[in-house]
Design a protein around this motif. Structure first.
Motif, PDB file in Angstrom:
ATOM      1  N   GLU A   1      -9.414  -3.800   9.267  1.00 45.61           N
ATOM      2  CA  GLU A   1      -8.703  -4.441   8.152  1.00 45.61           C
ATOM      3  C   GLU A   1      -9.594  -5.481   7.497  1.00 45.61           C
ATOM      4  N   TYR A   2      -9.272  -5.821   6.276  1.00 45.04           N
ATOM      5  CA  TYR A   2      -9.958  -6.925   5.600  1.00 45.04           C
ATOM      6  C   TYR A   2      -8.901  -7.841   5.000  1.00 45.04           C
ATOM      7  N   ARG A   3      -9.300  -9.072   4.782  1.00 46.31           N
ATOM      8  CA  ARG A   3      -8.350 -10.075   4.284  1.00 46.31           C
ATOM      9  C   ARG A   3      -8.422 -10.155   2.781  1.00 46.31           C
TER      10      ARG A   3
ATOM     11  N   ASP B   1      -3.240 -13.543   1.536  1.00 46.05           N
ATOM     12  CA  ASP B   1      -2.533 -13.687   2.797  1.00 46.05           C
ATOM     13  C   ASP B   1      -2.443 -12.376   3.543  1.00 46.05           C
ATOM     14  N   GLU B   2      -2.882 -11.304   2.889  1.00 36.80           N
ATOM     15  CA  GLU B   2      -2.675  -9.974   3.463  1.00 36.80           C
ATOM     16  C   GLU B   2      -3.876  -9.504   4.263  1.00 36.80           C
ATOM     17  N   CYS B   3      -3.599  -8.715   5.285  1.00 34.69           N
ATOM     18  CA  CYS B   3      -4.628  -7.953   5.988  1.00 34.69           C
ATOM     19  C   CYS B   3      -4.481  -6.519   5.510  1.00 34.69           C
ATOM     20  N   CYS B   4      -5.464  -6.046   4.735  1.00 32.13           N
ATOM     21  CA  CYS B   4      -5.384  -4.691   4.172  1.00 32.13           C
ATOM     22  C   CYS B   4      -6.218  -3.736   5.005  1.00 32.13           C
TER      23      CYS B   4
ATOM     24  N   CYS C   1      -8.114 -10.673  10.691  1.00 27.43           N
ATOM     25  CA  CYS C   1      -7.417  -9.402  10.542  1.00 27.43           C
ATOM     26  C   CYS C   1      -7.941  -8.474  11.633  1.00 27.43           C
TER      27      CYS C   1
ATOM     28  N   GLU D   1       2.293 -14.543  14.744  1.00 31.61           N
ATOM     29  CA  GLU D   1       1.582 -13.474  14.034  1.00 31.61           C
ATOM     30  C   GLU D   1       0.971 -13.976  12.731  1.00 31.61           C
ATOM     31  N   SER D   2       1.749 -14.772  11.990  1.00 36.03           N
ATOM     32  CA  SER D   2       1.224 -15.246  10.709  1.00 36.03           C
ATOM     33  C   SER D   2       0.092 -16.250  10.921  1.00 36.03           C
TER      34      SER D   2
ATOM     35  N   SER E   1      -2.890 -14.075  11.697  1.00 30.27           N
ATOM     36  CA  SER E   1      -3.434 -13.363  10.551  1.00 30.27           C
ATOM     37  C   SER E   1      -4.256 -14.287   9.664  1.00 30.27           C
ATOM     38  N   CYS E   2      -3.982 -15.559   9.714  1.00 30.94           N
ATOM     39  CA  CYS E   2      -4.789 -16.524   8.977  1.00 30.94           C
ATOM     40  C   CYS E   2      -6.177 -16.626   9.602  1.00 30.94           C
TER      41      CYS E   2
END
Ligand SMILES: *[C@@H]1O[C@H](CO)[C@@H](O)[C@H](O)[C@H]1NC(C)=O
Length: 233
Positions: free
Chosen positions: A29-31, A34-37, A25, A17-18, A21-22
């Motif tokens: 979602e937007y990056r 490191d987060e997908c918001c 997203c 998953e991580s 996500s890199c």
């Protein structure tokens, strides 16, 4: 064996998953780091990015700004200005979730149409003297001009060529012949009536003078006779 497998599958899923996500997203979602918001909906911008513990915080676009798509932007875009100097008028005012839609002003046509508006406008061409407007310009097409032919004229702003005025049918005299860009010019028919009037006057005067002269010639020699005749009664 089944227990051993499940012990390993969870960490493996987390690692995958991580890595995922890199790369990308989700669609909504937007990056950020490191987060997908989660994205803000159209008409809103990001006020605070999400964290591990909180979701994205969004606020509406204000003061003639807009965002027309789900977004992760911290600033709204400035609304398009429909500049009348460039031939535009507002067709749809700006809203937080959609940009202004510009239409063309009267007398202009669109060079670069968009879905429901216009990005570039141009003034309708005017026709030259000697031409008429065979197709008036529209919001999407320029004016079409055609040449006058025959005994007709147009100053360039007529929608058809007009026949030249026929001075003789108005019992007038032609002062200037018509062209394809100007009408003929008529004036009062001065010479023939004056000629007739002067001729009549001359004839009358001569006739009166002749009559007077003849009477005088008759009167004087015979005046004695007339008096005598009177006395004889
Ligand atoms: C043409 O003539 C019309 C009416 O006679 C007038 O209103 C118009 O201004 C004229 N146009 C030009 C280009 O001279």
């Amino acid at each position: 064996m089944a227990q051993f497998e499940s012990l390993w599958t969870i960490p493996i899923i987390l690692v995958l998953e991580s890595i995922g996500s890199c790369i990308a997203c989700g669609r909504a979602e937007y990056r950020i780091g490191d987060e997908c918001c989660p994205m803000c909906s159209p008409g809103n911008r990001v006020y605070k990015h999400c964290t591990e513990f909180t979701s994205t915080s969004c606020v509406p676009c204000v003061d003639a700004t807009f965002l027309d798509e789900p977004n992760g932007l911290i600033k709204c875009k400035v609304c398009t200005n429909c500049d009348p100097g460039l031939g535009f008028k507002v067709k749809q005012p700006c809203r937080p979730s959609s940009d202004t839609v510009c239409g063309t002003l009267e007398g202009f046509y669109c060079l670069d149409p968009t879905k429901d508006g216009c990005r570039a406008a141009q003034r309708h061409s005017s026709c030259l003297p000697g031409q008429y407007i065979s197709h008036a310009g529209t919001t999407s097409t320029d004016t079409v001009c055609s040449d006058c032919t025959g005994d007709t004229y147009s100053n360039g702003s007529f929608t058809s060529c007009q026949p030249h005025t026929q001075c003789d049918t108005l019992k007038l005299q032609q002062i200037k012949p018509g062209t394809h860009w100007s009408d003929s010019e008529c004036g009062p028919q001065t010479s023939p009536p004056i000629a007739i009037i002067s001729a009549v006057v001359v004839v009358v005067v001569v006739a009166v003078m002749a009559a007077v002269a003849i009477r005088r010639k008759i009167k004087y020699p015979v005046s004695g006779e007339i008096i005598l005749g009177n006395c004889t009664v």
